[in-house]
Structure formats: C-alpha cells, structure tokens
Design a protein around this motif. Structure first.
Motif, PDB file in Angstrom:
ATOM      1  N   GLU A   1      56.025  38.234 -10.221  1.00 31.15           N
ATOM      2  CA  GLU A   1      55.529  37.374 -11.291  1.00 31.15           C
ATOM      3  C   GLU A   1      56.685  36.725 -12.049  1.00 31.15           C
ATOM      4  O   GLU A   1      57.707  37.356 -12.310  1.00 31.15           O
ATOM      5  CB  GLU A   1      54.678  38.215 -12.242  1.00 31.15           C
ATOM      6  CG  GLU A   1      54.022  37.454 -13.374  1.00 31.15           C
ATOM      7  CD  GLU A   1      53.215  38.372 -14.271  1.00 31.15           C
ATOM      8  OE1 GLU A   1      52.587  37.874 -15.223  1.00 31.15           O
ATOM      9  OE2 GLU A   1      53.219  39.604 -14.013  1.00 31.15           O
ATOM     10  N   THR A   2      56.511  35.448 -12.413  1.00 32.37           N
ATOM     11  CA  THR A   2      57.548  34.715 -13.140  1.00 32.37           C
ATOM     12  C   THR A   2      56.968  34.022 -14.362  1.00 32.37           C
ATOM     13  O   THR A   2      55.747  33.846 -14.482  1.00 32.37           O
ATOM     14  CB  THR A   2      58.229  33.667 -12.244  1.00 32.37           C
ATOM     15  OG1 THR A   2      57.241  32.733 -11.774  1.00 32.37           O
ATOM     16  CG2 THR A   2      58.929  34.322 -11.063  1.00 32.37           C
ATOM     17  N   LEU A   3      57.859  33.607 -15.264  1.00 30.98           N
ATOM     18  CA  LEU A   3      57.498  32.839 -16.448  1.00 30.98           C
ATOM     19  C   LEU A   3      58.078  31.438 -16.324  1.00 30.98           C
ATOM     20  O   LEU A   3      59.220  31.267 -15.897  1.00 30.98           O
ATOM     21  CB  LEU A   3      58.054  33.510 -17.710  1.00 30.98           C
ATOM     22  CG  LEU A   3      57.553  34.918 -18.018  1.00 30.98           C
ATOM     23  CD1 LEU A   3      58.388  35.535 -19.132  1.00 30.98           C
ATOM     24  CD2 LEU A   3      56.081  34.896 -18.414  1.00 30.98           C
ATOM     25  N   LEU A   4      57.299  30.433 -16.710  1.00 26.84           N
ATOM     26  CA  LEU A   4      57.759  29.051 -16.672  1.00 26.84           C
ATOM     27  C   LEU A   4      58.510  28.737 -17.961  1.00 26.84           C
ATOM     28  O   LEU A   4      57.958  28.835 -19.055  1.00 26.84           O
ATOM     29  CB  LEU A   4      56.570  28.102 -16.516  1.00 26.84           C
ATOM     30  CG  LEU A   4      56.892  26.597 -16.529  1.00 26.84           C
ATOM     31  CD1 LEU A   4      57.792  26.235 -15.356  1.00 26.84           C
ATOM     32  CD2 LEU A   4      55.599  25.782 -16.515  1.00 26.84           C
ATOM     33  N   LEU A   5      59.781  28.355 -17.826  1.00 29.75           N
ATOM     34  CA  LEU A   5      60.605  28.028 -18.991  1.00 29.75           C
ATOM     35  C   LEU A   5      60.624  26.540 -19.301  1.00 29.75           C
ATOM     36  O   LEU A   5      60.945  26.139 -20.411  1.00 29.75           O
ATOM     37  CB  LEU A   5      62.046  28.521 -18.768  1.00 29.75           C
ATOM     38  CG  LEU A   5      62.225  30.015 -18.542  1.00 29.75           C
ATOM     39  CD1 LEU A   5      63.701  30.341 -18.375  1.00 29.75           C
ATOM     40  CD2 LEU A   5      61.617  30.821 -19.678  1.00 29.75           C
ATOM     41  N   GLY A   6      60.309  25.712 -18.308  1.00 27.82           N
ATOM     42  CA  GLY A   6      60.345  24.270 -18.500  1.00 27.82           C
ATOM     43  C   GLY A   6      60.692  23.571 -17.202  1.00 27.82           C
ATOM     44  O   GLY A   6      60.562  24.139 -16.117  1.00 27.82           O
TER      45      GLY A   6
ATOM     46  N   GLU B   1      65.355  16.973 -12.861  1.00 24.45           N
ATOM     47  CA  GLU B   1      64.658  16.399 -11.717  1.00 24.45           C
ATOM     48  C   GLU B   1      63.200  16.838 -11.668  1.00 24.45           C
ATOM     49  O   GLU B   1      62.535  16.733 -10.624  1.00 24.45           O
ATOM     50  CB  GLU B   1      65.373  16.807 -10.427  1.00 24.45           C
ATOM     51  CG  GLU B   1      66.815  16.299 -10.355  1.00 24.45           C
ATOM     52  CD  GLU B   1      67.516  16.748  -9.086  1.00 24.45           C
ATOM     53  OE1 GLU B   1      66.929  17.553  -8.323  1.00 24.45           O
ATOM     54  OE2 GLU B   1      68.648  16.298  -8.858  1.00 24.45           O
ATOM     55  N   ASN B   2      62.688  17.303 -12.821  1.00 24.19           N
ATOM     56  CA  ASN B   2      61.294  17.727 -12.961  1.00 24.19           C
ATOM     57  C   ASN B   2      60.918  18.916 -12.080  1.00 24.19           C
ATOM     58  O   ASN B   2      59.743  19.111 -11.745  1.00 24.19           O
ATOM     59  CB  ASN B   2      60.326  16.569 -12.691  1.00 24.19           C
ATOM     60  CG  ASN B   2      60.356  15.525 -13.783  1.00 24.19           C
ATOM     61  OD1 ASN B   2      60.502  15.865 -14.969  1.00 24.19           O
ATOM     62  ND2 ASN B   2      60.228  14.263 -13.406  1.00 24.19           N
TER      63      ASN B   2
END
Length: 516
Positions: free
Chosen positions: A163-168, A172-173
């Motif tokens: 599992e991971t967390l989205l930081l942004g 390059e999107n």
C-alpha cells in the motif's frame, strides 16, 4: 640430476608432513575460556530480528584440541541462531581450536512474544553448551523481548504490491507515492500500554486527530514516519517526568532498533511530516531522536494561531535538519535542538516564528564532522530547480531568551531575496557569530548594534553546556547565559524547574551546579 634432486625434496616434505600431527588433536577437557560468561542481546521487539552478537572461545593451552560438541540447550526449538567458526546451525561436532588461538561464536535471535505467558515483555534465555558430561561448559544467552502494537501498510494478496500514499504529481504529471497507509479511527489514540512500531508512513486522515498519550513510545522502521494530511491534526500530550533517566511521562519518537549501539545513530527513520493544510498541532514534553528530519512542516493554515505549538521538547541526532518549517507558523518554548547533519533549525520560505527560552545548538560530527550550514538558518526563498526560486514573506521571526550556538564560528545565517518581507528580532539571546574573515562586515542583516533588530545580545561567550556532544545542553552557574534573560518571567524550564523571577537564565534550562 636436477630432476632427481627435486623428487628427493618432495619425498622429504611428504614424509615430514605425514609425521606431523597439526591436523590431529585431542578432545578438550573442560579447559575452554570465554570472552564472556553471559551474552546479553539487549532488547528487541517481538518478531523483529536482533543484531548479530558474538563471543570468543579461547584455547590458552600449547596443544591443538577439538571441542566434541557445541549446541544450544533448547536444541532445534531454540529461537537463537548460531554461527560457529563460519558454520551456521544450532548444533556442531568436532570443532577444532588451534593452540594459543580462538574461534568466534555469532548469535542472533527472533522471538514471538505471543507464545509466552508475559503480557508486555519477558526475558528469553538459553545456553550454548560446550562438550558434555563432566567436561561441559556453557555461555548464557539473555534477551529482553518487548511486545508492541505493529502498524504497517497492507499488501495486495494477488499482486504482492504494498500500500502507498499519493503525495502529489511531479513536473511531468507522474504520481509521487510513498509506502504508507491511513490510520483507522480505532488507531487514532496511541496509549502508553505498549510501544508502537510503524512500518512505512502512518497518515492521519483529513479532518481527524491523532492523539498520543503521556508515556507513549513510538518506534519507526527505516524510511518510516508520521504524516498529517491536509486538515489533519497531531496532538502529543507528553507530561513532565520525575525520573530524568527513564522519562516515564515523556513521549519518545525513535527507531525500532533498541540495541545500545543504535541509541544515537542519526537517520534511522524518516520524519514527522506536517503537510500543507494540516493544522492545530501541539507537541509537549517529547523527545524526537535519530530521524532524517525531526519535524518537517509545509506551509501554515493561514490563520493567526500557530500551526505548530512545540514546548518542552528535545530533537536530537537528525541526519539532515532538526526542525524544518517552510512558510510555517510555529510557537516554540523550552525547545532544544542539537546535533543535526545540516541545520538544527531552518525557518525556510518565510513564515511566522516565535521562540522563547529555546536552545538551538549543533555539535554534530555526522559525515566529515564539518558542516557547511549554521545551527539556525532563516530564509525567505526556496530553489525548486536550477532556474526557479520561490519566495515568500518572512512575516516575523522572533527569538527571545534563546541560545544559538555550536562548534563553528557562524551559527546564525540569513538568506534573503529582496522584494518580500523579511522581519526578525532577537532579544536577550546568546549567539555565536565569529566573523573572523569579515565576510558579513557592513551587511545590515548582521548589525548587532541595531537595537531594532538586536537587543541585549551576548556574542561569542560560552554557554557552558554540560556535554553538548552527548545532547546534554544543561548550563552551569558560570554560563554566560546565567541570569541574562528578560524579565518579568514566570513558569518553569524544560525540566520543570521554576525560573528565577528576577534573574532568569537564557535558554531552555535554568542553570545548575555541575563540573563544567
């Protein structure tokens, strides 16, 4: 003729070696000597492997001998693992030790506390037995095993992905992710009943508050930490302790390596990350040690109240920065930061900062032992790439009754880009700023005679710290900071000592008597 001579020499060597008994030896007879009679493997958490420990077995006699048997007393069921003279296992036969020589025995363990009767911790013991019967000798093995609450990211059963967390998003999107997870509602109160061990980053969900009770112990695996997401809050309710060694009511953040050899190693875990939009954070009577960045703070919530109030807190042995606040709004009191690889305190990209009775020091010997940056760095800009620099208003940076010191000449540096506000003030502070090369001569930022910026400043006099290299920043009665804080004042120092109402001391500690 030469050929016959060579054959004769080879024959002599063969006959001579066949008469030697270097590779033959008699059994030992209880005459082994050991480098220790008890091997303590220190404290570990349940199901987390220990470091590797060792002891030596000596043959002090003039003859080679063989140890007939070496084995763990618990046998194959033992939770200890051995490596004897380079061979792994739990039992061994006929191990030779040459005359006047020795061998190493290496020991590790991994233990599950759920198989034991104790609730929180227990001693796990075994013995390494050498030989049998009347010749038997032994070395005791002792390990303290602690139970803990383990928090970690989930793993997809099909793909095996963690599992991971989205930081942004990057330039390059592309998504920027970090291994971590969101805390559930029933995990938002850390108690002092058991230690907590965190793998990855434990994120506080938006609109939620993580409350940590007095006496809690929070341990992080490598590359782990706590993240307060947008709209989230961290409240650390440590309290004053009566035992300065045990710190029984202090909240302590550190790594999950409990062995003494890891007690002061920087960079063992990540950071406490108060992200942009998180709000209302409070940290009191807390120790944060051995992180990469002790506390990382991105932006404030735009309100007039501090985004972070941090009091009676110590931040030690950060491999990069002790407290890094970018456009932060921070109120600090009785705050001590020491021994950071780069900067102890970085008030970066503007913001609002008020520090009273704080001690900022840096005697770090991380890496080469030479720092390029000061103890305290204050700036209104941040370079985001080779060409772009972001600037923001430094609304205020007020330091009162505080010490800024270290083992380098310039321990306070400003980095200012014109065009935005850059407001700061130092009052009744002890500062190390030895500009021997006149690098900053004529620079108005460092005009210590300007009473609008600097009032009652003590320059380059010794604070008289007890043992700064060991994070003991107490000051003695001969300290230049003694009795020089502004009055009136009230309250206590970081140790709960009442401050002198007529002549209080600069820094987080009131002076005491000790051998300086």
């Amino acid at each position: 003729m030469r050929y016959l001579s060579t054959l004769f020499l080879l024959a002599v060597l063969v006959l001579w070696s066949s008469c030697r008994n270097d590779f033959e030896s008699n059994p030992s007879t209880g005459n082994l000597k050991f480098s220790t009679d008890t091997l303590f493997l220190d404290t570990i958490f349940t199901n987390i492997g220990s470091s590797t420990y060792s002891f030596k077995v000596y043959n002090h006699t003039s003859d080679d001998f063989t140890i007939p048997a070496i084995a763990l007393e618990r046998g194959e069921s033992s939770n200890y693992r051995l490596n004897v003279d380079g061979i792994p296992g739990k039992s061994f036969e006929n191990i030779q030790v040459l005359a006047k020589d020795s061998i190493f025995v290496f020991v590790e363990t991994t233990t599950d506390i759920t198989n034991q009767t104790a609730d929180v911790e227990f001693l796990y013991t075994d013995r390494v037995l050498f030989d049998t019967g009347g010749n038997q000798q032994d070395v005791d093995l002792v390990t303290l095993i602690k139970d803990a609450v383990f928090l970690f990211p989930s793993r997809d059963a099909m793909t095996g992905e963690t599992e991971t967390l989205l930081l942004g998003l990057d330039s390059e999107n592309n998504e920027i992710r970090i291994e971590g997870f969101f805390l559930e509602d029933d995990q938002l109160n850390f108690t002092n009943e058991k230690p907590y061990v965190i793998y990855g980053y434990a994120a506080i969900p938006s609109g939620k508050t993580l409350t940590i009770d007095a006496g809690a112990r929070i341990h992080f695996h490598a590359n782990s930490g706590i993240i307060a997401s947008n709209g989230a809050t961290l409240i650390v309710n440590g309290e004053l302790s009566t035992d300065p060694e045990l710190l029984e009511n202090e909240v302590i953040f550190e790594s999950d390596r409990l062995e003494p050899g890891f007690s002061d190693i920087p960079g063992q875990w990540g950071t406490i990350w108060l992200t942009a939009g998180s709000t209302g954070h409070s940290i009191n009577h807390t120790t944060i040690k051995n992180a990469t960045v002790g506390v990382l703070m991105d932006s404030n919530d735009g309100g007039t109240d501090p985004t972070l109030t941090i009091k009676n807190t110590q931040i030690y042995n950060s491999s990069n920065v002790g407290l890094l606040a970018r456009t932060g709004n921070v109120l600090g009191e009785n705050l001590v930061i020491n021994n950071a690889g780069q900067v102890s305190l970085n008030c970066s990209l503007g913001g609002t900062y008020n520090f009273n009775h704080c001690t900022f020091a840096n005697y770090s010997s991380i890496g080469t032992g030479f720092r390029e940056l000061p103890t305290v760095l204050i700036d209104n800009n941040l370079r985001v790439n080779q060409t772009d620099v972001v600037v923001a208003d430094l609304l205020e940076a007020n330091f009162t009754n505080s010490i800024i010191y270290g083992n380098q000449d310039l321990e306070l540096i400003f980095s200012k880009i014109d065009g935005t506000a850059f407001n700061y003030n130092f009052k009744n502070c002890l500062i190390r700023f030895n500009d021997f090369g006149d690098q900053f001569a004529g620079n108005p930022l460092y005009d210590f005679t300007n009473t609008a910026l600097y009032e009652n400043i003590i320059l380059n006099e010794e604070p008289g710290f007890k043992t700064p290299s060991e994070n003991m920043l107490n000051i003695g009665e001969n300290s230049a900071a003694n009795g020089k804080a502004s009055t009136p004042t009230s309250g206590t120092d970081i140790l709960g000592t009442l401050r002198n109402t007529t002549a209080p001391d600069i820094g987080a500690y009131e002076s005491t008597t000790f051998e300086e």
